[in-house]
Design a protein around this motif. Structure first.
Motif, short mmCIF file in Angstrom:
data_model
loop_
_atom_site.label_atom_id
_atom_site.label_comp_id
_atom_site.label_asym_id
_atom_site.label_seq_id
_atom_site.Cartn_x
_atom_site.Cartn_y
_atom_site.Cartn_z
N ASN A 142 0.82 -1.18 -0.01
CA ASN A 142 0.08 0.00 -0.09
C ASN A 142 1.07 1.31 0.00
OD1 ASN A 142 -1.50 2.27 0.76
ND2 ASN A 142 -2.66 1.12 2.11
N ALA A 143 0.98 2.00 -1.14
CA ALA A 143 2.19 3.08 -1.30
C ALA A 143 1.77 4.17 -0.62
CB ALA A 143 2.00 3.38 -2.76
N ASN A 144 0.71 4.41 0.05
CA ASN A 144 0.21 5.45 0.92
C ASN A 144 0.81 5.18 2.32
OD1 ASN A 144 -1.20 6.98 -1.03
ND2 ASN A 144 -3.02 5.74 -0.60
N ALA A 145 0.88 3.92 2.71
CA ALA A 145 1.14 3.59 4.17
C ALA A 145 2.63 3.27 4.15
CB ALA A 145 0.32 2.17 4.59
N CYS A 146 3.35 2.83 3.24
CA CYS A 146 4.70 2.14 3.24
C CYS A 146 5.63 3.12 3.50
CB CYS A 146 5.09 1.60 1.77
SG CYS A 146 6.80 1.06 1.60
N ILE A 147 6.45 3.21 4.47
CA ILE A 147 7.50 4.03 4.98
C ILE A 147 8.48 4.43 4.04
CG2 ILE A 147 9.17 4.56 6.64
CD1 ILE A 147 7.52 2.66 8.56
N LYS A 148 8.99 3.39 3.25
CA LYS A 148 9.93 3.42 2.16
C LYS A 148 9.40 4.24 1.08
CE LYS A 148 13.60 2.36 -0.30
NZ LYS A 148 14.99 2.58 0.11
N LEU A 149 8.20 4.03 0.70
CA LEU A 149 7.59 4.81 -0.78
C LEU A 149 7.29 6.24 -0.17
CD1 LEU A 149 5.68 2.04 -2.28
CD2 LEU A 149 7.70 2.97 -3.39
N THR A 150 6.75 6.53 1.09
CA THR A 150 6.44 7.75 1.35
C THR A 150 7.62 8.51 1.91
OG1 THR A 150 5.81 7.00 3.50
CG2 THR A 150 4.00 7.22 1.95
N LYS A 151 8.46 7.99 2.74
CA LYS A 151 9.50 8.84 3.46
C LYS A 151 10.85 8.27 2.76
CE LYS A 151 7.00 9.64 7.68
NZ LYS A 151 6.36 8.48 8.15
N GLY A 152 11.00 7.22 2.02
CA GLY A 152 12.14 7.27 1.30
C GLY A 152 13.20 6.15 2.25
N LYS A 153 12.91 6.13 3.57
CA LYS A 153 13.51 4.89 4.55
C LYS A 153 12.74 3.73 4.74
CE LYS A 153 15.16 8.85 6.72
NZ LYS A 153 15.24 9.60 7.91
N CYS A 154 13.62 2.77 5.16
CA CYS A 154 13.07 1.41 5.71
C CYS A 154 13.36 0.24 4.95
CB CYS A 154 11.37 1.31 5.72
SG CYS A 154 10.71 0.01 6.72
N GLY A 155 12.64 -0.28 4.04
CA GLY A 155 12.86 -1.38 3.42
C GLY A 155 13.27 -2.79 3.66
N ALA A 156 12.33 -2.82 5.02
CA ALA A 156 12.44 -4.09 5.79
C ALA A 156 12.22 -5.10 5.00
CB ALA A 156 11.85 -3.90 7.27
#
Lengths: 651, 320
Positions: free
Chosen positions: A286-300
């Motif tokens: 869910n692109a609206n909720a994904c931290i990587k896609l919204t803030k650019g960090k994470c990728g867990a």
């Protein structure tokens, strides 16, 4: 030319308000009419035999039947003419039923109008040409749009029948509304137990290509040769690599994502597989909720994915599929009850929709099948069910009956008692509508065996009171006001057309009603056809339907597609446009107005000319209206034929 | 205007070597309206005239010259016809050189002749603010613009110099004449349907079916293939009846709906002086209401009746 005229009584449908004998007599005065008679039922076996006989006796080479709409019987009578050895286009129909007898009561005026319509038909027929149908190749493939139970049934039946099927589903998994249900009426069998195997069949069927998380972008072409462009939305996961193991969801730190599948009463992770039985069992983000896609960090998820399937840079992809037929099975959406202020307008956490309640009942739901109030997680005791929320209410623009809410409410009261023997269900209803096999018995069981208290009346207000809700309503049978204290209120929200139904209908060039439900070809005789050849309907997209009816329609639509595509070639309609090269000045106006791209500009002896691509032309006639010098003419509806009709009427 | 004329001649002389022909005006047999001049040699340039008698819209000659390099002298209103021809790809922009002119009004020869009594002896015409001066045998005679100018001049939007390759004179402001005379359309709109039908029956009974209106129309692209003279399709028959004549006018109006720039050539050409542009103006008004579109403004637009849109902005089909 010898023309025969047959004026149909249609029983008393026409003869009741039209003097059919006088119309036949008047027809004898029209040019080239050598025979005219009236007939009880022109379409019946003896009626058609009479036409065949007259064609032989009077050497007719053209026939006018004055009866019902051509939509009803034009094909019938054309076949009659062919049986008698005439060209099928040497036939005209004057509609003196829908256009005359059904709309006017004045018999003298009706008779005059009927005679005039017959006159027009005769004048047109005098200019008809013996058209011959051509043939064209077809793609023996079907696209099914929507993977609910109707679409699944249609896809499986088509695939079993040997057709290649492309199934397009908007959500990440097929299953539709049925996959969200806990149990189904009137047998109370487990929904996912009966739907699950069908979903697996779809996944495993060699003839079915499944595009989940995809939508129809555009539709070109025509029956037998549609080109449908499908937008495969970015899942941010390579589904070829994803094994559906679920490691990603387990590690996803964004755990407070609203859960669409659970009707937003639970939370899920940004990357997830919507439910355990999902088909395809693939993760999507869910692109609206994904931290990587919204803030650019994470990728867990990318770190834990054992097959390295995560693709944060994935983009929507367009694929074009050539199919011969299309089955629309886009289902329905739920009415947004927050329009009703009296039910709290969405402000009360424990006033929920029946579909949310269904998720609470489901063992795979957010409460693992334990009924819990969304507000505090407590088990409710008194539950009020309110029917007709967004059904049968003109004031909010929903005058129609959804049809299946009475049944699912009865089912939910039964399930409630099964889950919590100490609970008490109350049902506010307008009428009980249970006209199906074993349906009425089922609602009676809810009342008589499971003790649901049915109150005939509407609810006027729901008010919070000491952590519970005071439901105020009327009992119209006893003629008094009632107040019930409830822990939970369940609204039987009605069905409305699926989001985007109108846009899809425009793409498919099919009609839809003011509510967005697709229009069938005929309400009784063509329930799964549309007025666009090669496009069929299944399930609730045509109008709210329960599961048995949806499945039946899915099968019916598949049968239509199978019979259409059982031939190797289809006959092309010769009623298409044609350009007279000698008159064409090559101005290109026809090309620019053609909605189907059926006109190309060619060079003929050094001059620009328009040319019709006959297999693409739909015979709409827009080019003939745009052509200033009348070089473009629609066969069977030429300017001169129309003018002859107008002159017959006006001169 | 003398300086504009010199400017124009210089520009044409300069451009002529690269062109097959330049269309301009010159003095013709009628002293109240100048005639078209097709210039192929430099010597002809001297014959060019430019004054309010240059009423004819020369744009109608362009489609027939397609394939040739053509220059054309154009008033602001004439440019709108050229724009329409470009929109419909009936001419090619790279083959046309537009010599724009700053126009202050064009004479309506028919009403001028009536006002003057005769066109004899008219040597010059000048427009000076609120009056039009005809120099007749050396004597000035003054008229109000409403008496002697073309009705379209009252709705003049000026010249769009940006669309021209050359522009002579001050850049294109429309003339200010005050209140326009009452138009036939306004008179018709005050009538009920019966009266309107009678009006057209009376007018059309005078029509001699010469089709000058059609031949003069710069947008009548069919010409030899006109529906009026065809039997297949047979839209108009030869009955000498206002019905058939009005039918032709209706066809012409429909064929030019949303294309007609109201240049007035149809009425200018009509030997019977019939108000045939009225039908086109009425349709244009509807086109403006429904499609918010005016013909001949932007070469990159498509006339609304020449494209197919599934949903029109101003036609709320779904709300019917």
């Amino acid at each position: 030319m010898n023309i025969g005229v047959f004026v149909c009584h249609c029983g008393s449908n026409i003869a009741g308000t039209v003097d059919t004998e006088a119309v036949a007599k008047a027809a004898l005065e029209y040019r080239e009419v050598v025979f005219a008679t009236d007939a009880m039922y022109a379409c019946s076996e003896p009626g058609q035999a009479g036409i065949v006989e007259a064609i032989g006796t009077y050497a007719l080479d053209g026939v006018v039947v004055a009866s019902c709409t051509p939509r009803m019987h034009e094909a019938t009578f054309r076949r009659t003419l062919e049986r008698a050895g005439l060209n099928r286009y040497m036939f005209e129909m004057a509609n003196i039923r829908e256009h005359v007898s059904w709309v006017g009561k004045d018999k003298a005026a009706n008779t005059r109008k009927a005679a005039e319509l017959v006159h027009m038909a005769v004048e047109k027929l005098r200019r008809n040409e013996r058209l011959q149908a051509g043939e064209f190749d077809i793609a023996k493939r079907v696209m099914v749009i929507g993977g609910g139970v109707a679409g699944i049934q249609a896809a499986l039946d088509c695939a079993d029948g040997g057709l290649e099927v492309v199934l397009v589903e908007r959500e990440p998994s097929i299953g539709g509304k049925m996959s969200k249900l806990d149990k189904t009426f009137p047998t109370v069998d487990c929904s996912s137990c009966i739907l699950g195997p069908k979903m697996v069949d779809v996944a495993q069927h060699p003839n079915i290509t499944l595009y989940a998380l995809s939508e129809v972008d555009s539709v070109d072409g025509f029956v037998g040769n549609f080109n449908v462009t499908v937008r495969r939305k970015a899942a941010y996961v390579d589904w070829d690599a994803c094994t559906g193991c679920g490691e990603c969801a387990a590690k996803c730190p964004s755990k407070k994502t609203p859960d669409r599948f659970n009707e937003f009463i639970g939370l899920t992770t940004a990357i997830n597989i919507p439910f355990p039985q999902a088909i395809p069992k693939k993760a999507s983000i869910n692109a609206n909720a994904c931290i990587k896609l919204t803030k650019g960090k994470c990728g867990a998820c990318a770190k834990v994915c054992p097959t390295g399937a995560i693709r944060f840079d994935q983009k929507d992809e367009l694929v074009t599929e050539k199919v011969g037929a299309i089955i629309a099975a886009t289902g329905y959406d739920l009415f947004d009850f927050t329009k009703y202020g009296e039910y709290g307008g969405g402000r009360y956490p424990d006033v929920i929709t029946a579909m949310q309640y269904e998720r609470l009942l489901s063992a795979s739901g957010p409460t693992e099948g334990h009924i819990r109030r969304p507000s505090d997680g407590a088990e409710p005791r008194d539950i009020v069910f309110i029917q007709c929320v967004g059904s049968r209410d003109k004031s909010i623009g929903r005058p129609y009956c959804t049809g299946f809410c009475c049944m699912y409410t009865a089912k939910q009261t039964i399930l409630t008692k099964d889950h919590m023997p100490d609970s008490q269900s109350y049902v506010f209803y307008m009428d009980i509508r249970s006209p199906g096999k074993n349906y009425d018995e089922f609602t009676r069981r809810a009342m008589e065996e499971y003790g649901a208290k049915y109150i005939r009346g509407r609810v006027s207000a729901i008010q919070p009171k000491n952590g519970r809700y005071l439901v105020k309503g009327a009992d119209t049978l006893l003629g008094r006001q009632v107040e019930i204290e409830a822990d939970l209120v369940v609204l039987a929200v009605g069905a409305e057309a699926a989001r985007g139904a109108g846009e899809l209908a425009e793409k498919l060039r099919i009609s839809y009603d003011p509510y967005g439900f697709f229009l069938e070809g005929h309400p009784k005789l063509k329930p799964v056809e549309t007025n666009t050849a090669g496009v069929y309907l299944a399930g609730s997209c045509q109008g709210p339907k329960d599961i048995p009816s949806s499945v039946a329609q899915g099968g019916a639509a598949a049968a239509k597609a199978l019979s259409l595509l059982s031939k190797d070639k289809l006959a092309s309609d010769p009623q298409v446009s044609g350009v007279k090269l000698a008159r064409c000045i090559g101005c290109g106006k026809c090309e620019s107005v053609c909605p189907f791209g059926a006109i190309e500009m060619i060079e003929f002896r050094g001059m620009p000319k328009a040319s019709i691509i006959e297999t693409v032309c739909q015979g709409c006639g827009v080019c003939t209206a745009a052509c200033p010098q009348g070089a473009a003419q629609l066969r069977h509806f030429t300017d001169n034929q129309i003018l002859a009709e107008v002159n017959a009427l006006c001169l | 205007m003398a300086s504009s004329l010199d400017e124009l001649k210089t520009a044409i002389r300069k451009a002529l070597p690269g062109l097959d022909v330049v269309i301009a005006w010159t003095a013709g047999p009628d002293a109240l309206s100048h005639a078209p001049l097709f210039i192929t040699e430099e010597a002809d340039v001297a014959r060019i005239e430019w004054d309010p008698r240059c009423s004819q819209n020369l744009a109608g000659y362009l489609p027939g010259l397609r394939g040739k390099k053509a220059g054309i002298v154009a008033k602001g209103c004439d440019v709108r016809s050229i724009v329409e021809l470009l929109q419909e790809k009936l001419i090619d922009r790279e083959d046309v050189v537009i010599f724009g002119l700053d126009c202050q009004g064009a004479v309506d020869a028919r009403s001028a002749r009536a006002a003057l009594g005769s066109s004899r002896g008219v040597r010059d015409v000048a427009i000076d603010g609120a009056s039009v001066c005809f120099s007749v045998n050396g004597e000035p005679r003054f008229f109000s613009p409403g008496e002697v100018l073309q009705s379209k001049c009252f709705g003049c939007a000026g010249a769009d110099a940006g669309l021209c390759d050359h522009f002579a004179g001050e850049r294109g402001l429309p003339p200010q004449f005050g209140n326009p005379p009452e138009s036939t359309l306004e008179r018709l709109e005050a009538m009920d349907m019966e009266e309107r039908l009678r009006f057209w029956e009376t007018q059309m009974s005078r029509c001699i079916r010469c089709y000058a209106c059609r031949s003069a129309c710069p947008l009548c692209v069919c010409q030899d293939h006109c529906a009026a003279q065809s039997r297949e399709p047979h839209w108009v028959d030869q009955t000498d009846h206002p019905r058939e004549k009005l039918m032709f006018q209706a066809i012409h109006a429909l064929h030019t709906a949303g294309r007609c720039t109201e240049c007035g050539e149809c009425e200018r050409a009509c030997p019977m002086g019939l108000p045939v542009m009225t039908l086109k103006r009425a349709l244009n008004r509807r086109i403006k209401d429904v499609f918010d579109y005016q013909a001949g403004i932007d070469p990159n637009q498509t006339p609304p009746l020449f494209e197919f849109r599934e949903v029109e902005t101003n036609i709320k089909e779904r709300e019917w």
